[in-house]
Design a protein around this motif. Structure first.
Motif, PDB file in Angstrom:
ATOM      1  N   GLU A 148       0.835  -1.206   0.000  1.00 38.36           N
ATOM      2  CA  GLU A 148       0.000   0.000   0.000  1.00 38.36           C
ATOM      3  C   GLU A 148       0.876   1.264   0.000  1.00 38.36           C
ATOM      4  OE1 GLU A 148      -2.646   0.436   3.354  1.00 38.36           O
ATOM      5  OE2 GLU A 148      -1.075   0.209   4.830  1.00 38.36           O
ATOM      6  N   ILE A 149       0.216   2.370  -0.326  1.00 41.31           N
ATOM      7  CA  ILE A 149       0.854   3.678  -0.120  1.00 41.31           C
ATOM      8  C   ILE A 149       0.182   4.249   1.118  1.00 41.31           C
ATOM      9  CG2 ILE A 149       1.287   5.973  -1.042  1.00 41.31           C
ATOM     10  CD1 ILE A 149       1.203   4.885  -3.832  1.00 41.31           C
ATOM     11  N   PHE A 150       0.960   4.372   2.174  1.00 40.13           N
ATOM     12  CA  PHE A 150       0.401   4.797   3.467  1.00 40.13           C
ATOM     13  C   PHE A 150       0.878   6.214   3.765  1.00 40.13           C
ATOM     14  CE2 PHE A 150       0.406   5.259   8.066  1.00 40.13           C
ATOM     15  CZ  PHE A 150      -0.835   4.728   8.418  1.00 40.13           C
ATOM     16  N   GLY A 151      -0.058   7.095   4.061  1.00 40.66           N
ATOM     17  CA  GLY A 151       0.297   8.482   4.340  1.00 40.66           C
ATOM     18  C   GLY A 151       0.312   8.748   5.836  1.00 40.66           C
ATOM     19  N   GLU A 154      -2.521  16.264  -0.905  1.00 38.82           N
ATOM     20  CA  GLU A 154      -1.534  15.376  -1.506  1.00 38.82           C
ATOM     21  C   GLU A 154      -1.719  13.948  -0.986  1.00 38.82           C
ATOM     22  OE1 GLU A 154       2.569  16.836  -2.382  1.00 38.82           O
ATOM     23  OE2 GLU A 154       2.959  15.803  -0.511  1.00 38.82           O
ATOM     24  N   ALA A 155      -1.904  13.843   0.314  1.00 40.57           N
ATOM     25  CA  ALA A 155      -2.061  12.530   0.929  1.00 40.57           C
ATOM     26  C   ALA A 155      -3.334  11.852   0.415  1.00 40.57           C
ATOM     27  CB  ALA A 155      -2.105  12.663   2.441  1.00 40.57           C
ATOM     28  N   GLU A 156      -4.407  12.630   0.311  1.00 42.18           N
ATOM     29  CA  GLU A 156      -5.673  12.043  -0.132  1.00 42.18           C
ATOM     30  C   GLU A 156      -5.572  11.530  -1.561  1.00 42.18           C
ATOM     31  OE1 GLU A 156      -8.419  15.209   0.638  1.00 42.18           O
ATOM     32  OE2 GLU A 156      -9.046  14.333   2.543  1.00 42.18           O
ATOM     33  N   GLU A 157      -4.848  12.287  -2.372  1.00 38.34           N
ATOM     34  CA  GLU A 157      -4.736  11.925  -3.783  1.00 38.34           C
ATOM     35  C   GLU A 157      -3.849  10.691  -3.967  1.00 38.34           C
ATOM     36  OE1 GLU A 157      -2.672  14.131  -7.535  1.00 38.34           O
ATOM     37  OE2 GLU A 157      -3.344  15.362  -5.853  1.00 38.34           O
ATOM     38  N   MET A 158      -2.805  10.586  -3.165  1.00 39.70           N
ATOM     39  CA  MET A 158      -1.782   9.568  -3.393  1.00 39.70           C
ATOM     40  C   MET A 158      -1.986   8.272  -2.620  1.00 39.70           C
ATOM     41  SD  MET A 158       0.607  10.183  -5.484  1.00 39.70           S
ATOM     42  CE  MET A 158       1.810   8.974  -4.976  1.00 39.70           C
ATOM     43  N   CYS A 159      -2.541   8.392  -1.411  1.00 42.04           N
ATOM     44  CA  CYS A 159      -2.420   7.269  -0.474  1.00 42.04           C
ATOM     45  C   CYS A 159      -3.650   6.376  -0.443  1.00 42.04           C
ATOM     46  CB  CYS A 159      -2.158   7.803   0.940  1.00 42.04           C
ATOM     47  SG  CYS A 159      -0.664   8.806   0.987  1.00 42.04           S
ATOM     48  N   ASP A 160      -3.411   5.093  -0.160  1.00 32.99           N
ATOM     49  CA  ASP A 160      -4.514   4.153   0.030  1.00 32.99           C
ATOM     50  C   ASP A 160      -5.140   4.355   1.406  1.00 32.99           C
ATOM     51  OD1 ASP A 160      -3.857   2.899  -2.442  1.00 32.99           O
ATOM     52  OD2 ASP A 160      -2.208   1.893  -1.432  1.00 32.99           O
ATOM     53  N   ARG A 161      -4.263   4.583   2.393  1.00 37.81           N
ATOM     54  CA  ARG A 161      -4.752   4.841   3.757  1.00 37.81           C
ATOM     55  C   ARG A 161      -3.914   5.957   4.359  1.00 37.81           C
ATOM     56  NH1 ARG A 161      -4.617   0.936   8.070  1.00 37.81           N
ATOM     57  NH2 ARG A 161      -2.608   0.337   7.210  1.00 37.81           N
ATOM     58  N   ILE A 162      -4.522   6.654   5.310  1.00 34.87           N
ATOM     59  CA  ILE A 162      -3.831   7.782   5.942  1.00 34.87           C
ATOM     60  C   ILE A 162      -3.925   7.651   7.451  1.00 34.87           C
ATOM     61  CG2 ILE A 162      -3.902  10.295   6.272  1.00 34.87           C
ATOM     62  CD1 ILE A 162      -5.034  10.531   3.432  1.00 34.87           C
ATOM     63  N   GLY A 163      -2.818   7.892   8.134  1.00 36.51           N
ATOM     64  CA  GLY A 163      -2.837   7.957   9.590  1.00 36.51           C
ATOM     65  C   GLY A 163      -2.490   9.373   9.998  1.00 36.51           C
ATOM     66  N   ILE A 164      -3.179   9.907  10.970  1.00 36.11           N
ATOM     67  CA  ILE A 164      -2.893  11.278  11.415  1.00 36.11           C
ATOM     68  C   ILE A 164      -2.207  11.244  12.757  1.00 36.11           C
ATOM     69  CG2 ILE A 164      -3.889  13.512  12.010  1.00 36.11           C
ATOM     70  CD1 ILE A 164      -6.134  12.850   9.969  1.00 36.11           C
ATOM     71  N   LEU A 165      -1.003  11.782  12.788  1.00 38.54           N
ATOM     72  CA  LEU A 165      -0.223  11.800  14.023  1.00 38.54           C
ATOM     73  C   LEU A 165      -0.430  13.142  14.687  1.00 38.54           C
ATOM     74  CD1 LEU A 165       3.474  10.572  13.695  1.00 38.54           C
ATOM     75  CD2 LEU A 165       1.764   9.737  15.270  1.00 38.54           C
ATOM     76  N   ASN A 166      -0.672  13.098  15.976  1.00 38.96           N
ATOM     77  CA  ASN A 166      -0.744  14.355  16.710  1.00 38.96           C
ATOM     78  C   ASN A 166      -0.140  14.151  18.091  1.00 38.96           C
ATOM     79  OD1 ASN A 166      -1.287  17.013  17.197  1.00 38.96           O
ATOM     80  ND2 ASN A 166      -3.337  16.607  17.983  1.00 38.96           N
ATOM     81  N   LYS A 167       0.832  14.997  18.446  1.00 34.36           N
ATOM     82  CA  LYS A 167       1.513  14.912  19.735  1.00 34.36           C
ATOM     83  C   LYS A 167       1.971  13.483  20.029  1.00 34.36           C
ATOM     84  CE  LYS A 167      -0.507  18.961  21.861  1.00 34.36           C
ATOM     85  NZ  LYS A 167      -1.793  19.279  21.212  1.00 34.36           N
ATOM     86  N   GLY A 168       2.473  12.811  18.992  1.00 30.47           N
ATOM     87  CA  GLY A 168       3.107  11.524  19.232  1.00 30.47           C
ATOM     88  C   GLY A 168       2.181  10.314  19.268  1.00 30.47           C
ATOM     89  N   SER A 169       0.863  10.534  19.098  1.00 34.12           N
ATOM     90  CA  SER A 169       0.019   9.333  18.999  1.00 34.12           C
ATOM     91  C   SER A 169      -0.906   9.460  17.792  1.00 34.12           C
ATOM     92  CB  SER A 169      -0.766   9.075  20.288  1.00 34.12           C
ATOM     93  OG  SER A 169      -1.315  10.253  20.768  1.00 34.12           O
ATOM     94  N   LEU A 170      -1.490   8.335  17.414  1.00 37.01           N
ATOM     95  CA  LEU A 170      -2.314   8.304  16.204  1.00 37.01           C
ATOM     96  C   LEU A 170      -3.691   8.841  16.544  1.00 37.01           C
ATOM     97  CD1 LEU A 170      -1.347   7.387  13.486  1.00 37.01           C
ATOM     98  CD2 LEU A 170      -2.485   5.215  13.819  1.00 37.01           C
ATOM     99  N   THR A 216       6.131  -1.266  -0.944  1.00 39.74           N
ATOM    100  CA  THR A 216       5.235  -0.592  -0.004  1.00 39.74           C
ATOM    101  C   THR A 216       5.801   0.802   0.256  1.00 39.74           C
ATOM    102  OG1 THR A 216       4.757  -2.715   1.029  1.00 39.74           O
ATOM    103  CG2 THR A 216       4.177  -0.746   2.289  1.00 39.74           C
ATOM    104  N   VAL A 217       4.950   1.818   0.204  1.00 42.05           N
ATOM    105  CA  VAL A 217       5.434   3.195   0.326  1.00 42.05           C
ATOM    106  C   VAL A 217       4.800   3.863   1.545  1.00 42.05           C
ATOM    107  CG1 VAL A 217       5.566   5.454  -0.808  1.00 42.05           C
ATOM    108  CG2 VAL A 217       5.665   3.368  -2.193  1.00 42.05           C
ATOM    109  N   ILE A 218       5.650   4.495   2.361  1.00 41.76           N
ATOM    110  CA  ILE A 218       5.144   5.324   3.467  1.00 41.76           C
ATOM    111  C   ILE A 218       5.573   6.745   3.174  1.00 41.76           C
ATOM    112  CG2 ILE A 218       5.240   5.800   5.948  1.00 41.76           C
ATOM    113  CD1 ILE A 218       5.940   2.873   6.359  1.00 41.76           C
ATOM    114  N   LEU A 219       4.647   7.641   3.359  1.00 39.42           N
ATOM    115  CA  LEU A 219       4.888   9.003   2.948  1.00 39.42           C
ATOM    116  C   LEU A 219       4.500   9.926   4.091  1.00 39.42           C
ATOM    117  CD1 LEU A 219       4.827  10.988   0.404  1.00 39.42           C
ATOM    118  CD2 LEU A 219       2.412  10.464   0.359  1.00 39.42           C
TER     119      LEU A 219
END
Length: 220
Positions: free
Chosen positions: A38-41, A202-218, A192-195
């Motif tokens: 996958e391409i994971f953002g 950009e992330a929405e266009e490119m990635c299969d799934r996206i994780g949002i990091l904030n203050k060190g946690s998902l 497998t690509v992590i971006l």
């Protein structure tokens, strides 16, 4: 068919101590899984922990606690195999101006202990569209070409996972398009690509799934 996880992160923590009384949790019980192919953002503001996470995978930063498994290897038991499974494309352009792209890739392959007959330097140069420039001095390359050369450097040991750290920061539109074309073609070949990025579009266009990091946690 269920794709297997190629990266599994459980309760990953990284605490930096500024002075005896003050500590910073760069990563706070981070749990994350990336699936094969996958391409994971990984999205998040500066200081969200993206770079710390990448540096732990790269073996540059030592985690405080938690479990990291990459391509079936446990970071605590097989750090070398973990590093060999990942190619990292850094944010800063740091290439020797006096080497040609071909020479740089050959050197990099040598550092990974890849025998001459197993090297795929020309294939990689073609992949990142630098075959015409392969014997030019790196200092004469444009910014976009240097950026593609960094992608090439991350590929010399043919890792199954490649991580792009803010690859389009300060990059013009045409170049961005070009870079994405390269990333997509790598992904089509099974990498497998992590971006990491802070451009949500950009992330929405490119990635299969996206994780949002904030203050060190998902966060999501």
């Amino acid at each position: 068919m269920n794709k297997q996880n190629v990266i599994s992160i459980k309760n990953l923590n990284k605490i930096y101590f500024k002075n005896s009384s003050k500590s910073i949790n760069a990563l706070n019980n981070l749990n994350l899984e990336v699936k094969e192919g996958e391409i994971f953002g990984l999205l998040g503001p500066n200081g969200a922990g993206k770079s710390t996470f990448i540096n732990i995978l790269a073996g540059i930063t030592i985690k405080s606690s938690g479990f990291v498994n990459v391509w079936g290897f446990d970071l605590d038991k097989n750090p070398r195999q973990v590093r060999a499974s990942i190619g990292i494309v850094p944010q800063e352009i740091n290439v020797d101006p006096f080497f040609s792209p071909k020479k740089l890739l050959e050197l990099q392959a040598g550092l990974y202990g890849i025998k001459k007959k197993n090297r795929i330097t020309d294939t990689i140069l073609k992949l990142v569209s630098l075959e015409k420039q392969k014997n030019s001095y790196t200092r004469s390359l444009s910014g976009g070409m240097k950026r593609r050369l960094l992608v090439a450097k991350a590929l010399v040991h043919q890792p199954p996972i490649i991580i792009l750290d803010e690859p389009t920061a300060g990059v013009d539109v045409e170049l961005r398009g070009n870079l994405w074309k390269n990333v997509k073609s790598l992904n089509e070949q099974g990498v497998t690509v992590i971006l990491t990025t802070h451009y949500i579009s950009e992330a929405e266009e490119m990635c299969d799934r996206i994780g949002i990091l904030n203050k060190g946690s998902l966060a999501a």
